[in-house]
Motif scaffolding. Structure first.
Motif, PDB file in Angstrom:
ATOM      1  N   GLY A 207       0.819  -1.211   0.000  1.00 50.03           N
ATOM      2  CA  GLY A 207       0.000   0.000   0.000  1.00 50.03           C
ATOM      3  C   GLY A 207       0.854   1.263   0.000  1.00 50.03           C
ATOM      4  N   LYS A 208       1.869   1.263   0.866  1.00 43.17           N
ATOM      5  CA  LYS A 208       2.746   2.433   0.980  1.00 43.17           C
ATOM      6  C   LYS A 208       3.483   2.687  -0.332  1.00 43.17           C
ATOM      7  CE  LYS A 208       4.271   2.642   5.174  1.00 43.17           C
ATOM      8  NZ  LYS A 208       5.064   2.028   6.253  1.00 43.17           N
ATOM      9  N   ARG A 209       3.870   1.604  -1.000  1.00 43.22           N
ATOM     10  CA  ARG A 209       4.627   1.750  -2.243  1.00 43.22           C
ATOM     11  C   ARG A 209       3.712   1.917  -3.460  1.00 43.22           C
ATOM     12  NH1 ARG A 209      10.020   0.323  -1.914  1.00 43.22           N
ATOM     13  NH2 ARG A 209      10.069   1.464  -3.880  1.00 43.22           N
ATOM     14  N   GLY A 210       2.412   1.807  -3.247  1.00 43.99           N
ATOM     15  CA  GLY A 210       1.464   2.039  -4.341  1.00 43.99           C
ATOM     16  C   GLY A 210       1.377   0.914  -5.357  1.00 43.99           C
ATOM     17  N   VAL A 211       1.792  -0.316  -4.951  1.00 46.27           N
ATOM     18  CA  VAL A 211       1.676  -1.431  -5.896  1.00 46.27           C
ATOM     19  C   VAL A 211       0.475  -2.309  -5.526  1.00 46.27           C
ATOM     20  CG1 VAL A 211       4.168  -1.450  -6.363  1.00 46.27           C
ATOM     21  CG2 VAL A 211       3.226  -3.029  -4.646  1.00 46.27           C
ATOM     22  N   LEU A 212       0.014  -3.055  -6.497  1.00 42.81           N
ATOM     23  CA  LEU A 212      -1.187  -3.878  -6.338  1.00 42.81           C
ATOM     24  C   LEU A 212      -0.904  -5.096  -5.446  1.00 42.81           C
ATOM     25  CD1 LEU A 212      -4.142  -4.152  -7.421  1.00 42.81           C
ATOM     26  CD2 LEU A 212      -3.197  -5.518  -9.308  1.00 42.81           C
ATOM     27  N   ARG A 236      -7.919  -3.426   3.257  1.00 43.12           N
ATOM     28  CA  ARG A 236      -8.398  -2.200   3.911  1.00 43.12           C
ATOM     29  C   ARG A 236      -7.410  -1.766   4.993  1.00 43.12           C
ATOM     30  NH1 ARG A 236     -13.051  -3.989   6.238  1.00 43.12           N
ATOM     31  NH2 ARG A 236     -11.806  -4.434   8.084  1.00 43.12           N
ATOM     32  N   ALA A 237      -7.030  -2.729   5.853  1.00 41.37           N
ATOM     33  CA  ALA A 237      -6.122  -2.394   6.958  1.00 41.37           C
ATOM     34  C   ALA A 237      -4.752  -1.975   6.441  1.00 41.37           C
ATOM     35  CB  ALA A 237      -5.986  -3.597   7.896  1.00 41.37           C
ATOM     36  N   GLY A 238      -4.291  -2.608   5.366  1.00 44.02           N
ATOM     37  CA  GLY A 238      -2.974  -2.300   4.822  1.00 44.02           C
ATOM     38  C   GLY A 238      -2.971  -1.113   3.868  1.00 44.02           C
ATOM     39  N   GLY A 239      -4.169  -0.664   3.496  1.00 45.19           N
ATOM     40  CA  GLY A 239      -4.245   0.496   2.608  1.00 45.19           C
ATOM     41  C   GLY A 239      -3.745   0.216   1.201  1.00 45.19           C
ATOM     42  N   ALA A 240      -3.951  -1.014   0.736  1.00 44.12           N
ATOM     43  CA  ALA A 240      -3.476  -1.352  -0.614  1.00 44.12           C
ATOM     44  C   ALA A 240      -4.654  -1.596  -1.550  1.00 44.12           C
ATOM     45  CB  ALA A 240      -2.595  -2.594  -0.572  1.00 44.12           C
ATOM     46  N   ARG A 241      -4.387  -1.448  -2.845  1.00 44.80           N
ATOM     47  CA  ARG A 241      -5.370  -1.825  -3.852  1.00 44.80           C
ATOM     48  C   ARG A 241      -5.342  -3.346  -3.959  1.00 44.80           C
ATOM     49  NH1 ARG A 241      -4.545  -0.477  -8.823  1.00 44.80           N
ATOM     50  NH2 ARG A 241      -2.298  -0.425  -8.573  1.00 44.80           N
ATOM     51  N   LEU A 242      -6.537  -3.939  -4.055  1.00 46.74           N
ATOM     52  CA  LEU A 242      -6.656  -5.399  -3.969  1.00 46.74           C
ATOM     53  C   LEU A 242      -7.120  -6.016  -5.285  1.00 46.74           C
ATOM     54  CD1 LEU A 242      -6.916  -8.095  -2.320  1.00 46.74           C
ATOM     55  CD2 LEU A 242      -9.228  -7.352  -1.708  1.00 46.74           C
ATOM     56  N   ALA A 268     -17.711  -3.128   0.388  1.00 47.44           N
ATOM     57  CA  ALA A 268     -16.418  -2.532   0.767  1.00 47.44           C
ATOM     58  C   ALA A 268     -16.015  -1.445  -0.220  1.00 47.44           C
ATOM     59  CB  ALA A 268     -15.340  -3.621   0.846  1.00 47.44           C
ATOM     60  N   LYS A 269     -16.270  -1.691  -1.507  1.00 56.79           N
ATOM     61  CA  LYS A 269     -15.932  -0.680  -2.523  1.00 56.79           C
ATOM     62  C   LYS A 269     -16.708   0.613  -2.300  1.00 56.79           C
ATOM     63  CE  LYS A 269     -15.488  -1.367  -6.785  1.00 56.79           C
ATOM     64  NZ  LYS A 269     -15.349  -1.701  -8.185  1.00 56.79           N
ATOM     65  N   SER A 270     -17.960   0.472  -1.881  1.00 55.08           N
ATOM     66  CA  SER A 270     -18.784   1.674  -1.685  1.00 55.08           C
ATOM     67  C   SER A 270     -18.247   2.519  -0.525  1.00 55.08           C
ATOM     68  CB  SER A 270     -20.251   1.286  -1.444  1.00 55.08           C
ATOM     69  OG  SER A 270     -20.407   0.807  -0.116  1.00 55.08           O
ATOM     70  N   HIS A 271     -17.377   1.921   0.291  1.00 58.45           N
ATOM     71  CA  HIS A 271     -16.754   2.670   1.388  1.00 58.45           C
ATOM     72  C   HIS A 271     -15.297   3.001   1.075  1.00 58.45           C
ATOM     73  CE1 HIS A 271     -20.266   2.252   3.941  1.00 58.45           C
ATOM     74  NE2 HIS A 271     -20.331   0.999   3.552  1.00 58.45           N
ATOM     75  N   GLY A 272     -14.920   2.851  -0.183  1.00 56.59           N
ATOM     76  CA  GLY A 272     -13.615   3.357  -0.602  1.00 56.59           C
ATOM     77  C   GLY A 272     -12.486   2.348  -0.709  1.00 56.59           C
ATOM     78  N   VAL A 273     -12.752   1.048  -0.438  1.00 58.27           N
ATOM     79  CA  VAL A 273     -11.682   0.057  -0.618  1.00 58.27           C
ATOM     80  C   VAL A 273     -11.592  -0.261  -2.124  1.00 58.27           C
ATOM     81  CG1 VAL A 273     -10.721  -2.133   0.171  1.00 58.27           C
ATOM     82  CG2 VAL A 273     -12.361  -0.918   1.611  1.00 58.27           C
ATOM     83  N   ASP A 274     -10.383  -0.213  -2.658  1.00 56.49           N
ATOM     84  CA  ASP A 274     -10.180  -0.393  -4.100  1.00 56.49           C
ATOM     85  C   ASP A 274     -10.000  -1.880  -4.404  1.00 56.49           C
ATOM     86  OD1 ASP A 274      -9.203  -0.562  -6.677  1.00 56.49           O
ATOM     87  OD2 ASP A 274      -8.021   1.285  -6.523  1.00 56.49           O
ATOM     88  N   ILE A 275     -11.042  -2.514  -4.946  1.00 55.39           N
ATOM     89  CA  ILE A 275     -11.024  -3.971  -5.149  1.00 55.39           C
ATOM     90  C   ILE A 275     -11.467  -4.321  -6.573  1.00 55.39           C
ATOM     91  CG2 ILE A 275     -11.860  -6.209  -4.304  1.00 55.39           C
ATOM     92  CD1 ILE A 275     -12.830  -4.756  -1.782  1.00 55.39           C
ATOM     93  N   ALA A 276     -10.761  -5.241  -7.178  1.00 55.07           N
ATOM     94  CA  ALA A 276     -11.219  -5.851  -8.433  1.00 55.07           C
ATOM     95  C   ALA A 276     -10.837  -7.326  -8.378  1.00 55.07           C
ATOM     96  CB  ALA A 276     -10.607  -5.155  -9.631  1.00 55.07           C
ATOM     97  N   TYR A 277     -11.183  -8.060  -9.411  1.00 50.81           N
ATOM     98  CA  TYR A 277     -10.937  -9.499  -9.383  1.00 50.81           C
ATOM     99  C   TYR A 277     -10.819 -10.032 -10.792  1.00 50.81           C
ATOM    100  CZ  TYR A 277     -16.003  -8.665  -9.193  1.00 50.81           C
ATOM    101  OH  TYR A 277     -17.253  -8.153  -9.376  1.00 50.81           O
ATOM    102  N   ASP A 278     -10.578 -11.326 -10.900  1.00 57.25           N
ATOM    103  CA  ASP A 278     -10.432 -11.919 -12.221  1.00 57.25           C
ATOM    104  C   ASP A 278     -10.911 -13.363 -12.201  1.00 57.25           C
ATOM    105  OD1 ASP A 278      -7.941 -13.335 -11.195  1.00 57.25           O
ATOM    106  OD2 ASP A 278      -7.196 -11.282 -11.197  1.00 57.25           O
ATOM    107  N   VAL A 279     -11.171 -13.904 -13.383  1.00 65.03           N
ATOM    108  CA  VAL A 279     -11.575 -15.322 -13.500  1.00 65.03           C
ATOM    109  C   VAL A 279     -10.804 -16.003 -14.619  1.00 65.03           C
ATOM    110  CG1 VAL A 279     -13.959 -15.214 -12.659  1.00 65.03           C
ATOM    111  CG2 VAL A 279     -13.500 -14.857 -15.081  1.00 65.03           C
ATOM    112  N   ILE A 280     -10.680 -17.311 -14.475  1.00 67.53           N
ATOM    113  CA  ILE A 280     -10.176 -18.177 -15.535  1.00 67.53           C
ATOM    114  C   ILE A 280     -11.404 -18.524 -16.394  1.00 67.53           C
ATOM    115  CG2 ILE A 280      -9.032 -20.374 -16.029  1.00 67.53           C
ATOM    116  CD1 ILE A 280      -8.246 -20.311 -12.932  1.00 67.53           C
TER     117      ILE A 280
END
Ligand code: ZN
Length: 530
Positions: A207-212, A236-242, A268-280
């Motif tokens: 999070g601090k370094r701004g990487v995913l 959320r706790a670590g402040g990173a994009r997920l 969680a996203k509606s409260h500002g946590v930056d989350i996305a996901y992926d599928v095979i």
């Protein structure tokens, strides 16, 4: 004078916008103009009438860390339009390590003697890749499991506070060395040893370094909501994009698990946590056979595991494991599990474990454990696969705007040193299958939106702005294909067939596919975050 002029294409810029007809001008590896460019002079002009033109596909989740170091051409990926791969997923990366032998444990697809392991730090590993001739661009994540092992070796315990600080330092140093993100594989050893509060501290560095931060969550069947909940709270706790990796629930999860996970994420996203996901884009799941061993039985490396499997009393305890990674195993559904990769027993590949057990006149569970012993040093690369994902779950995930499409596989080639390797059933056809099955045949997404999931969306998750998009000034990573013809030809019996329907692929302006055939040119490079 331009290097290349692509004319008369149906241009999908990657943003999901409707296509426009036009031309693309390329010089010095970049797109220098887009529009009606008739009359522009170029060393090579190609007419793309009737073909779709997209930014090159970005595979946000692969395990090609070792295979690209062995054969950088990435034939299986280039043949389906991939121009960038993101390696180092699920907690496994080739660095940082303490000795060359560590790579054998931490790198999917590892094969003895194939690569001169001349690196220790993450930056040195990227330097090694840089010297390879690469068919795709590579962005590399550093794996939590690899960092854990660099600090604690094979010890079967969580890190103490001092060790956790050392791990955080290694993560920071790896990002300095060019790591594009941090990944975890909490369902695997040694990721499974970490507690959520320890993960939050490590995620805090990302999070601090701004990487995913990308995570293979701790559980996707019975306790899927704890698994997804942990991912959300640590980010959320670590402040990173997920990025939640290959989000589809597995056999054993309730039928509403996918929707429940999406609801949790959206809240969680509606409260500002930056989350996305992926599928095979496939209902076949695959993993290491060794992942079904209980944690205690995985301690101490190959020799120790082999000794346990050979001792009848210990083997009985292993088989009594009440929660193997695949519930298919505890449910005894051996007819649904297929051997996918074995170096020592290639004649059994493609058979179900019910069949393998019958052939060897033994219980299928014992047959699986016997194969592990026989595989010896390459034990952790014995792979199996099962049709255990729900097609409805996959479609529900794909219909969400935050869902990228990934391979979860290895870059391979059907000739050369990797010809006997197999990463997953969809390895040679995942992107093609997505465009064929989910976009063209079933219309889950429009083609423009489908292409966004392979281009602009993954680029945005990585923080890359000059790739994955057709625009003036962007790198010329471009895939040209026939939208009516693109198709995968992989199945359990023949998983190494190339996808078809791809006409041209450019990587940094260099043609790696031309008129449907692979050239001998490799335009890829290592992408560094810093
Ligand atoms: Zn994974």
């Amino acid at each position: 004078m331009l290097d290349t002029l692509l004319t008369n294409g149906t241009l999908y810029d990657g943003t999901g916008a409707d296509p426009v007809h036009g031309d693309i001008a390329i010089k010095d590896g970049r797109i220098v103009d887009i529009g009606r460019l008739a009359g522009a002079e170029a060393k090579r002009t190609i007419d793309l009438k009737g073909l779709a033109v997209s930014p090159g596909f970005i595979d946000l989740h692969t395990h090609s860390d070792f295979t690209l170091a062995a054969d950088g051409r990435a034939q299986s990926q280039v043949h389906q339009g991939v121009t960038t791969e993101v390696i180092g997923q699920c907690g496994f990366s080739c660095a940082p390590i303490n000795s060359a032998a560590d790579v054998a444990i931490m790198a999917p697809g590892f094969t003895e003697g194939m690569v001169d392991v001349d690196w220790r730090s993450f930056g040195e590993y990227l330097d090694h890749l840089d010297k390879m001739s690469l068919g795709v661009n590579v962005a590399a994540f550093v794996g939590h499991g690899t960092i854990h092992r660099a600090v604690l070796g094979d010890a079967l315990r969580p890190a103490d506070d001092n060790e956790l600080d050392t791990m955080k330092g290694l993560l920071d140093e790896s990002i300095d060395g060019g790591a594009y993100g941090f990944s975890s594989g909490l369902e695997y050893w040694p990721g499974s040893l970490a507690s959520p509060d320890q993960m939050a501290e490590l995620v805090g560095v990302a999070g601090k370094r701004g990487v995913l931060y990308a995570t293979h969550v701790r559980n996707r069947d019975l306790f899927y909501d704890i698994g997804f909940g942990e991912a959300i709270s640590t980010a959320r706790a670590g402040g990173a994009r997920l990025q939640i990796s290959h989000i589809q629930p597995k056999h054993g999860a309730p039928p509403y698990a996918m929707q429940h996970a999406i609801n949790m994420i959206n809240e969680a996203k509606s409260h500002g946590v930056d989350i996305a996901y992926d599928v095979i884009p496939h209902d076949w799941s695959h993993t290491r056979v060794s992942a079904i061993l209980p944690q205690w039985a995985q301690e101490g490396g190959v020799a120790a595991v082999t000794a346990r499997l050979k001792d009848p009393a210990t083997r009985a305890r292993i088989k009594a494991n009440r929660k193997p990674m695949w519930r298919l195993v505890s449910d005894g559904l051996w007819h649904k599990i297929v051997l996918m990769q074995s170096t020592v027993n290639p004649d059994l590949v493609g058979l179900t474990f019910e069949d393998i057990g019958a052939r060897r006149k033994t219980d299928p569970y014992d047959a699986a454990l016997d194969l592990l012993v026989e595989e010896g040093n390459q034990m952790s690369h014995l792979m199996w696969t099962s049709q255990s994902f729900s097609e409805a779950d996959i479609r529900l995930a794909i219909s969400q705007p935050d869902c990228a499409i990934i391979s979860d596989t290895l870059a391979l080639a059907p000739e050369g040193c990797l010809k006997h390797h197999i990463g997953s059933l969809s390895g040679y056809g995942w992107a093609a299958r997505f465009l064929q099955h989910y976009v063209r045949d079933h219309g889950v997404l429009t083609l423009a939106e489908g292409l966004r999931r392979l281009t602009v969306l993954p680029a945005a998750r990585l923080g890359i702005r000059d790739r994955g998009i057709l625009k003036k000034g962007a790198w010329a990573d471009i895939t040209v294909f026939d939208a009516d013809q693109i198709a995968s030809h992989c199945d359990v019996a023949e998983p190494r067939r190339f996808a078809t329907g791809i006409a041209h692929v450019l990587v940094n302006g260099v043609f790696s596919m031309l008129d449907g055939a692979r050239t001998t040119d490799d335009g890829g490079c290592v992408l560094r975050s810093h």
